[in-house]
Scaffold this motif. Structure first.
Motif, PDB file in Angstrom:
ATOM      1  N   ALA A 178       0.821  -1.207   0.000  1.00 35.86           N
ATOM      2  CA  ALA A 178       0.000   0.000   0.000  1.00 35.86           C
ATOM      3  C   ALA A 178       0.856   1.259   0.000  1.00 35.86           C
ATOM      4  CB  ALA A 178      -0.917   0.005   1.223  1.00 35.86           C
ATOM      5  N   ASN A 179       0.347   2.285  -0.672  1.00 34.45           N
ATOM      6  CA  ASN A 179       0.939   3.623  -0.588  1.00 34.45           C
ATOM      7  C   ASN A 179       0.134   4.403   0.450  1.00 34.45           C
ATOM      8  OD1 ASN A 179       2.885   3.263  -2.704  1.00 34.45           O
ATOM      9  ND2 ASN A 179       1.201   3.440  -4.188  1.00 34.45           N
ATOM     10  N   ASN A 180       0.694   4.491   1.650  1.00 36.85           N
ATOM     11  CA  ASN A 180      -0.080   5.009   2.760  1.00 36.85           C
ATOM     12  C   ASN A 180      -0.499   6.466   2.562  1.00 36.85           C
ATOM     13  OD1 ASN A 180       0.226   2.572   3.960  1.00 36.85           O
ATOM     14  ND2 ASN A 180       1.611   3.245   5.576  1.00 36.85           N
ATOM     15  N   ALA A 181      -1.788   6.697   2.782  1.00 37.17           N
ATOM     16  CA  ALA A 181      -2.302   8.058   2.854  1.00 37.17           C
ATOM     17  C   ALA A 181      -2.276   8.498   4.314  1.00 37.17           C
ATOM     18  CB  ALA A 181      -3.725   8.108   2.300  1.00 37.17           C
ATOM     19  N   ALA A 182      -2.415   9.768   4.549  1.00 35.20           N
ATOM     20  CA  ALA A 182      -2.414  10.285   5.917  1.00 35.20           C
ATOM     21  C   ALA A 182      -3.639   9.760   6.667  1.00 35.20           C
ATOM     22  CB  ALA A 182      -2.410  11.800   5.906  1.00 35.20           C
ATOM     23  N   LEU A 183      -3.419   9.273   7.866  1.00 33.06           N
ATOM     24  CA  LEU A 183      -4.517   8.797   8.692  1.00 33.06           C
ATOM     25  C   LEU A 183      -5.107   9.954   9.493  1.00 33.06           C
ATOM     26  CD1 LEU A 183      -2.992   5.461  10.053  1.00 33.06           C
ATOM     27  CD2 LEU A 183      -4.666   5.743   8.220  1.00 33.06           C
ATOM     28  N   PRO A 184      -6.376   9.851   9.880  1.00 32.80           N
ATOM     29  CA  PRO A 184      -6.986  10.935  10.662  1.00 32.80           C
ATOM     30  C   PRO A 184      -6.335  11.059  12.035  1.00 32.80           C
ATOM     31  CG  PRO A 184      -8.430   9.011  10.596  1.00 32.80           C
ATOM     32  CD  PRO A 184      -7.323   8.748   9.612  1.00 32.80           C
ATOM     33  N   THR A 185      -6.332  12.263  12.568  1.00 28.79           N
ATOM     34  CA  THR A 185      -5.756  12.483  13.899  1.00 28.79           C
ATOM     35  C   THR A 185      -6.663  11.935  14.984  1.00 28.79           C
ATOM     36  OG1 THR A 185      -6.753  14.695  13.968  1.00 28.79           O
ATOM     37  CG2 THR A 185      -4.483  14.524  13.164  1.00 28.79           C
ATOM     38  N   GLN A 186      -7.939  11.825  14.702  1.00 24.33           N
ATOM     39  CA  GLN A 186      -8.889  11.273  15.661  1.00 24.33           C
ATOM     40  C   GLN A 186      -9.676  10.140  15.021  1.00 24.33           C
ATOM     41  OE1 GLN A 186     -11.246  14.648  16.991  1.00 24.33           O
ATOM     42  NE2 GLN A 186      -9.914  14.916  18.767  1.00 24.33           N
ATOM     43  N   CYS A 187      -9.948   9.128  15.800  1.00 31.21           N
ATOM     44  CA  CYS A 187     -10.727   7.979  15.319  1.00 31.21           C
ATOM     45  C   CYS A 187     -11.427   7.359  16.516  1.00 31.21           C
ATOM     46  CB  CYS A 187      -9.822   6.962  14.636  1.00 31.21           C
ATOM     47  SG  CYS A 187     -10.689   5.494  14.039  1.00 31.21           S
ATOM     48  N   LEU A 188     -12.731   7.213  16.421  1.00 35.03           N
ATOM     49  CA  LEU A 188     -13.501   6.627  17.518  1.00 35.03           C
ATOM     50  C   LEU A 188     -13.771   5.143  17.304  1.00 35.03           C
ATOM     51  CD1 LEU A 188     -16.119   9.470  18.144  1.00 35.03           C
ATOM     52  CD2 LEU A 188     -13.995   9.015  19.399  1.00 35.03           C
ATOM     53  N   SER A 189     -13.852   4.729  16.046  1.00 31.61           N
ATOM     54  CA  SER A 189     -14.137   3.324  15.773  1.00 31.61           C
ATOM     55  C   SER A 189     -13.395   2.887  14.518  1.00 31.61           C
ATOM     56  CB  SER A 189     -15.638   3.083  15.611  1.00 31.61           C
ATOM     57  OG  SER A 189     -16.174   3.892  14.581  1.00 31.61           O
ATOM     58  N   LEU A 190     -12.844   1.681  14.582  1.00 30.06           N
ATOM     59  CA  LEU A 190     -11.974   1.176  13.528  1.00 30.06           C
ATOM     60  C   LEU A 190     -12.340  -0.263  13.175  1.00 30.06           C
ATOM     61  CD1 LEU A 190      -9.246   1.199  11.844  1.00 30.06           C
ATOM     62  CD2 LEU A 190      -8.157   0.387  13.966  1.00 30.06           C
ATOM     63  N   ILE A 191     -12.355  -0.550  11.874  1.00 30.32           N
ATOM     64  CA  ILE A 191     -12.427  -1.927  11.403  1.00 30.32           C
ATOM     65  C   ILE A 191     -11.112  -2.219  10.697  1.00 30.32           C
ATOM     66  CG2 ILE A 191     -13.602  -3.605   9.945  1.00 30.32           C
ATOM     67  CD1 ILE A 191     -16.140  -2.025  10.208  1.00 30.32           C
ATOM     68  N   MET A 192     -10.425  -3.275  11.147  1.00 30.37           N
ATOM     69  CA  MET A 192      -9.141  -3.634  10.568  1.00 30.37           C
ATOM     70  C   MET A 192      -9.261  -5.003   9.910  1.00 30.37           C
ATOM     71  SD  MET A 192      -5.391  -3.803  12.401  1.00 30.37           S
ATOM     72  CE  MET A 192      -5.456  -2.044  12.721  1.00 30.37           C
ATOM     73  N   LEU A 193      -8.881  -5.077   8.631  1.00 28.62           N
ATOM     74  CA  LEU A 193      -9.024  -6.288   7.828  1.00 28.62           C
ATOM     75  C   LEU A 193      -7.647  -6.865   7.524  1.00 28.62           C
ATOM     76  CD1 LEU A 193     -10.667  -8.218   5.989  1.00 28.62           C
ATOM     77  CD2 LEU A 193     -10.696  -6.398   4.270  1.00 28.62           C
ATOM     78  N   VAL A 194      -7.436  -8.137   7.912  1.00 36.62           N
ATOM     79  CA  VAL A 194      -6.137  -8.796   7.754  1.00 36.62           C
ATOM     80  C   VAL A 194      -6.332 -10.116   7.009  1.00 36.62           C
ATOM     81  CG1 VAL A 194      -4.065  -9.631   8.919  1.00 36.62           C
ATOM     82  CG2 VAL A 194      -5.406  -7.778   9.942  1.00 36.62           C
ATOM     83  N   GLY A 195      -5.471 -10.368   6.028  1.00 35.31           N
ATOM     84  CA  GLY A 195      -5.630 -11.531   5.167  1.00 35.31           C
ATOM     85  C   GLY A 195      -4.941 -12.784   5.663  1.00 35.31           C
ATOM     86  N   PRO A 196      -4.972 -13.835   4.845  1.00 32.46           N
ATOM     87  CA  PRO A 196      -4.374 -15.135   5.187  1.00 32.46           C
ATOM     88  C   PRO A 196      -2.882 -15.154   4.885  1.00 32.46           C
ATOM     89  CG  PRO A 196      -5.391 -15.285   3.043  1.00 32.46           C
ATOM     90  CD  PRO A 196      -5.652 -13.876   3.538  1.00 32.46           C
ATOM     91  N   GLU A 197      -2.278 -16.327   5.060  1.00 34.27           N
ATOM     92  CA  GLU A 197      -0.840 -16.477   4.818  1.00 34.27           C
ATOM     93  C   GLU A 197      -0.450 -16.049   3.401  1.00 34.27           C
ATOM     94  OE1 GLU A 197      -2.737 -18.650   6.320  1.00 34.27           O
ATOM     95  OE2 GLU A 197      -1.730 -19.599   8.022  1.00 34.27           O
ATOM     96  N   GLY A 198      -1.295 -16.352   2.430  1.00 39.43           N
ATOM     97  CA  GLY A 198      -0.982 -16.015   1.047  1.00 39.43           C
ATOM     98  C   GLY A 198      -1.373 -14.611   0.640  1.00 39.43           C
ATOM     99  N   GLY A 199      -1.921 -13.850   1.556  1.00 39.98           N
ATOM    100  CA  GLY A 199      -2.318 -12.481   1.262  1.00 39.98           C
ATOM    101  C   GLY A 199      -3.636 -12.404   0.507  1.00 39.98           C
ATOM    102  N   PHE A 200      -4.054 -11.182   0.227  1.00 34.09           N
ATOM    103  CA  PHE A 200      -5.282 -10.961  -0.534  1.00 34.09           C
ATOM    104  C   PHE A 200      -4.993 -10.986  -2.033  1.00 34.09           C
ATOM    105  CE2 PHE A 200      -6.456  -8.603   3.427  1.00 34.09           C
ATOM    106  CZ  PHE A 200      -7.593  -9.341   3.747  1.00 34.09           C
ATOM    107  N   SER A 201      -5.957 -11.419  -2.812  1.00 25.03           N
ATOM    108  CA  SER A 201      -5.852 -11.305  -4.266  1.00 25.03           C
ATOM    109  C   SER A 201      -6.140  -9.861  -4.669  1.00 25.03           C
ATOM    110  CB  SER A 201      -6.851 -12.243  -4.944  1.00 25.03           C
ATOM    111  OG  SER A 201      -8.187 -11.818  -4.695  1.00 25.03           O
ATOM    112  N   ASP A 202      -5.770  -9.498  -5.884  1.00 26.51           N
ATOM    113  CA  ASP A 202      -6.022  -8.144  -6.371  1.00 26.51           C
ATOM    114  C   ASP A 202      -7.511  -7.825  -6.371  1.00 26.51           C
ATOM    115  OD1 ASP A 202      -3.319  -7.808  -6.737  1.00 26.51           O
ATOM    116  OD2 ASP A 202      -3.362  -8.205  -8.902  1.00 26.51           O
TER     117      ASP A 202
END
Length: 245
Positions: A178-202
């Motif tokens: 990923a080419n990281n964009a700036a994250l918000p300075t404040q965040c109240l709720s977050l959903i974080m998605l993580v893939g398997p050993e082989g990673g995500f497909s395109d």
């Protein structure tokens, strides 16, 4: 020495006398060899915690008197959902345990394109029950009084649909390129998605983007599927939650 803590599925109220469930009763009586008038802490998963005193001990049956009910502030201000692809072996146990310690509110196991684990029927029910027990044990150890929700595994498409309907401030998909964009300075709720050993497909990365997820890279090294969510949660808790740096 800290007094031991135990989860009970029974609602706690000051002055109540309750008989603890078989598993904590056995641990108290056999492993810890606690006796009548010894003190311990109880929590019921709703946020409440109580001091209690043992009133009777048997090998499978321990009775206590509940005292001093309170709700100590140990929950993170960051509402966090971790979506994690199913992993082989005991990796899911490690993820659930450490995510609980890091303050996660919900864990959604999911089945992606490259997930090498398939669970159904009775085996799935047993696994989910096992993960819930892992979360309970982690709460007993770390001091949390709210149990994280361990959802039933769903397909990638179903998971994205569910996430899109969730009222989250930020949705992140962890991706090593990923080419990281700036994250918000404040965040109240977050959903974080993580893939398997082989990673995500395109196509999966594209679908996540359509569902409102932003791709985010944790650093120059590619982390294992059991490492990435824990690093991600630690970074999030340090930035928006209650971890001190």
């Amino acid at each position: 020495m800290l007094r031991p803590r135990f989860f009970t599925a029974q609602a706690l109220s000051e002055g109540a006398s309750i008989v603890l469930e078989k598993e904590p009763s056995r641990h108290i009586a056999k492993a810890l060899r606690m006796r009548v008038e010894d003190s311990l802490y109880l929590f019921d998963g709703s946020g409440a915690e109580a001091q209690a005193q043992i009133t009777a001990v048997d090998k499978d049956r321990v009775s206590v008197s509940v005292r001093d009910l309170s709700e100590p502030p140990r929950e993170s201000p960051l509402d966090t959902v971790l979506i994690i692809a199913l992993s082989r072996g005991d990796r899911m146990d490690t993820i659930v345990q450490k995510a609980t310690e890091l303050g996660v509110d919900e864990v959604w196991p999911m089945i992606s394109e490259r997930t090498g684990v398939r669970l159904d029927g009775e085996r799935l029910a047993k696994k989910r029950d096992h993960w819930e027990r892992v979360a309970i044990s982690a709460c007993e150890q770390c001091g949390r009084n709210r149990l994280p929700v361990i959802a039933a595994p769903t397909s990638y498409a179903e998971t994205l649909s569910k996430a899109a309907q969730h009222d989250a401030t930020l949705r992140l998909i962890l991706h090593p390129l990923a080419n990281n964009a700036a994250l918000p300075t404040q965040c109240l709720s977050l959903i974080m998605l993580v893939g398997p050993e082989g990673g995500f497909s395109d196509s999966e990365v594209s679908s996540a983007s359509d569902a409102g997820f932003t791709a985010f890279q944790l650093g120059p090294r590619i982390l294992r599927t059991e490492t990435a969510p824990l690093v991600g949660l630690a970074v999030a808790q340090s930035r928006w939650g209650d971890l001190s740096t």
